[in-house]
Write a protein that holds these residues in place. Structure first.
Motif, PDB file in Angstrom:
ATOM      1  N   LYS A 196      42.137  42.914  48.579  1.00 21.63           N
ATOM      2  CA  LYS A 196      41.432  44.144  48.183  1.00 21.63           C
ATOM      3  C   LYS A 196      41.738  44.546  46.745  1.00 21.63           C
ATOM      4  O   LYS A 196      40.996  45.333  46.143  1.00 21.63           O
ATOM      5  CB  LYS A 196      41.793  45.287  49.132  1.00 21.63           C
ATOM      6  N   PHE A 197      42.806  44.000  46.169  1.00 14.88           N
ATOM      7  CA  PHE A 197      43.158  44.313  44.782  1.00 14.88           C
ATOM      8  C   PHE A 197      42.460  43.407  43.778  1.00 14.88           C
ATOM      9  O   PHE A 197      42.555  43.629  42.577  1.00 14.88           O
ATOM     10  CB  PHE A 197      44.675  44.217  44.581  1.00 14.88           C
ATOM     11  N   ALA A 198      41.774  42.383  44.255  1.00 13.19           N
ATOM     12  CA  ALA A 198      41.118  41.425  43.358  1.00 13.19           C
ATOM     13  C   ALA A 198      39.896  42.061  42.700  1.00 13.19           C
ATOM     14  O   ALA A 198      39.047  42.645  43.371  1.00 13.19           O
ATOM     15  CB  ALA A 198      40.706  40.175  44.130  1.00 13.19           C
ATOM     16  N   SER A 199      39.786  41.904  41.396  1.00 13.88           N
ATOM     17  CA  SER A 199      38.654  42.493  40.673  1.00 13.88           C
ATOM     18  C   SER A 199      37.333  41.904  41.142  1.00 13.88           C
ATOM     19  O   SER A 199      36.324  42.618  41.263  1.00 13.88           O
ATOM     20  CB  SER A 199      38.821  42.286  39.162  1.00 13.88           C
ATOM     21  N   HIS A 200      37.318  40.604  41.420  1.00 16.33           N
ATOM     22  CA  HIS A 200      36.070  39.966  41.852  1.00 16.33           C
ATOM     23  C   HIS A 200      35.685  40.431  43.257  1.00 16.33           C
ATOM     24  O   HIS A 200      34.497  40.614  43.554  1.00 16.33           O
ATOM     25  CB  HIS A 200      36.219  38.443  41.812  1.00 16.33           C
TER      26      HIS A 200
END
Length: 234
Positions: A196-200
């Protein structure tokens, strides 16, 4: 078996992949698309770098060639399908050839030329990828496509899961970065608590593509392991 990780398509160096056993990961979403299409009966996938090349190849036989891919996570104008794995049902792809270009995944595949084998990996086929790697018994380099040349949490987490699958079956010697990927996965086996922290991930969520995210985060829903050789993936 030694396992290393390259963190993005921009970080691939020929000497790192030459004659190695490579797994390319772009779980959000190119390698999930490729794996799904092949699993659903797509005859072959031809990855290319540019929109123009994709259109030129497809124009040779529009009855059997499909155009798929994205730019900025959005469907390319004039293409048949987007970069959503949900587009590539058996009704759509069975017996067809998919011509594909994406921002990150197809670059990572093309950047890995010179490897002994290039396997296509994602969460949805991770265990099967690990088993195929065990058959080859070579040192492994996991190539993360990343996002626009940058490190991407989603691909790194997927790498950690593939390493976890390997460790269940054999002794592995991990580089520092591979050790880190496995540790992060081991603390977040549910996937969602860290991805959930991934920018993509958040970019795709912003576009309202939650079903794609849910699908791409599923573990081991297919045993198909596509392999790239001589310009095509089968």
């Amino acid at each position: 078996m030694k396992v290393d990780i390259i963190i993005s398509a921009d970080d691939i160096k020929s000497e790192k992949v030459k004659d190695k056993l490579v797994v390319v990961i772009d779980m959000l979403r190119a390698t999930s698309v490729i794996t799904t299409a092949v699993s659903n009966g797509c005859e072959k996938v031809i990855p290319v770098l540019t929109v123009e090349e994709a259109k030129e190849i497809a124009s040779r036989d529009r009855s059997s060639f499909l155009l798929g891919g994205e730019r900025g996570a959005l469907k390319i104008e004039g293409f048949d399908y987007s970069n959503s794995p949900l587009d590539y049902t058996s009704e759509v792809v069975k017996g067809k050839t998919l011509i594909m270009t994406t921002s990150n995944g197809t670059r990572a595949i093309k950047g890995s030329l010179g490897a002994k084998h290039i396997l296509i990996g994602a969460m949805i086929n991770a265990e099967a990828v690990a088993k195929k790697l065990l058959e080859y018994k070579d040192d492994v380099v996991i190539v993360n496509a990343g996002t626009y040349g940058q490190f991407s949490i989603d691909d790194f987490l997927c790498s950690g899961y593939i390493i976890d699958c390997l460790k269940r079956h054999t002794e592995v010697e991990l580089t520092d970065i591979a050790t880190t990927a496995h540790y992060i996965y081991s603390q977040h086996e549910d996937i969602y608590s860290f991805i959930k922290f991934a920018s993509h991930y958040n970019r795709i969520q912003e576009l309202g593509l939650q079903e794609d995210l849910n699908y791409c985060c599923k573990k081991d829903i297919t045993k198909v392991v596509p392999e790239y050789a001589e310009g095509v993936i089968k």
